[in-house]
Design a protein around this motif. Structure first.
Motif, PDB file in Angstrom:
ATOM      1  N   ALA A  27       0.830  -1.213   0.000  1.00  0.00           N
ATOM      2  CA  ALA A  27       0.000   0.000   0.000  1.00  0.00           C
ATOM      3  C   ALA A  27       0.864   1.263   0.000  1.00  0.00           C
ATOM      4  N   THR A 124     -10.469  -4.108  -6.847  1.00  0.00           N
ATOM      5  CA  THR A 124     -10.378  -2.668  -7.107  1.00  0.00           C
ATOM      6  C   THR A 124     -11.630  -1.935  -6.646  1.00  0.00           C
ATOM      7  N   ALA A 129      -5.845  -2.380  -1.989  1.00  0.00           N
ATOM      8  CA  ALA A 129      -4.640  -2.236  -2.803  1.00  0.00           C
ATOM      9  C   ALA A 129      -3.828  -3.526  -2.904  1.00  0.00           C
ATOM     10  N   HIS A 171      -0.262   1.371  -9.371  1.00  0.00           N
ATOM     11  CA  HIS A 171      -1.707   1.423  -9.145  1.00  0.00           C
ATOM     12  C   HIS A 171      -2.136   2.780  -8.592  1.00  0.00           C
ATOM     13  N   LEU A 177      -8.863   3.221  -8.743  1.00  0.00           N
ATOM     14  CA  LEU A 177      -8.320   1.871  -8.772  1.00  0.00           C
ATOM     15  C   LEU A 177      -9.111   0.973  -9.730  1.00  0.00           C
TER      16      LEU A 177
END
Length: 213
Positions: A27, A124, A129, A171, A177
């Motif tokens: 993350a 997502t 994450a 990401h 996301l």
């Protein structure tokens, strides 16, 4: 409480600590290149050194952590040039892996792709994450795993941990996301239509940002 671990499920077992540290790394709460000092982590996580060392060993096996003699443990750093090199190889071999996989087990590959895409959508959508990274990698890994080609599988195994760390940053560059999942829909569609050529084109678009570094 250390802000890096706020909101993460706390545990005193090796498995639980591994999950906490892994989530924090993926993350971006623990940055690439950052030192992980046992004494500080044991205090912050409220655990003893034995399960912590177990957890850190697992992170090292996964390629997320490296130990430097006389200096300690550090989160692995992945450079843009290295990712560009991996992307350039994948652009050549991943369509071939997909072609081999479809030739060997077309129905199974289609089912696996549909399942992997749904897992990516779910991860997502829930803003998870680490799970989104795992699902992203699984989507691409399945072509190598189902290709029946041992050297292709070895190639994937060799760069997966580096891709995992790269995706922990990549990401975060998407507007949302969910866009990560949406980006994989044309790839899945090409596979479901047995269009290997289109799969190659979509991969080229998919790798654009990495190739341009």
């Amino acid at each position: 409480m250390d802000r890096r671990f706020v909101g993460l499920q706390r545990s005193t077992t090796g498995e639980g600590i591994h999950a906490v540290l892994r989530s924090a790394i993926l993350a971006g709460r623990i940055r690439q290149g950052e030192a992980l000092r046992e004494v500080d982590l044991a205090r912050d996580l409220g655990t003893s050194r034995t399960p912590l060392r177990e957890a850190m060993s697992r992170l090292e096996e996964e390629g997320l952590l490296t130990r430097v003699p006389f200096r300690g443990a550090f989160v692995v750093e992945v450079g843009e040039a290295e990712i560009a090199e991996i992307a350039s190889i994948r652009l050549l071999v991943e369509p071939y892996a997909g072609q081999l996989a479809l030739a060997r087990a077309r129905v199974s590959v289609r089912e696996a792709v549909a399942t992997a895409l749904e897992a990516l959508r779910s991860a997502t959508a829930s803003q998870d994450a680490p799970a989104s990274i795992d699902a992203h990698l699984q989507f691409h890994r399945l072509f190598y795993a189902m290709s029946g080609h041992g050297l292709l599988q070895e190639l994937w195994d060799g760069w997966e941990s580096r891709l995992r760390l790269y995706l922990s940053v990549d990401h975060g560059t998407y507007p949302t996301l969910q866009d990560v999942a949406a980006e994989h829909e044309p790839l899945a569609e090409a596979v479901l239509e047995d269009d290997v050529e289109a799969f190659g084109w979509e991969l080229a678009r998919h790798f654009t940002s990495a190739l341009d570094t």
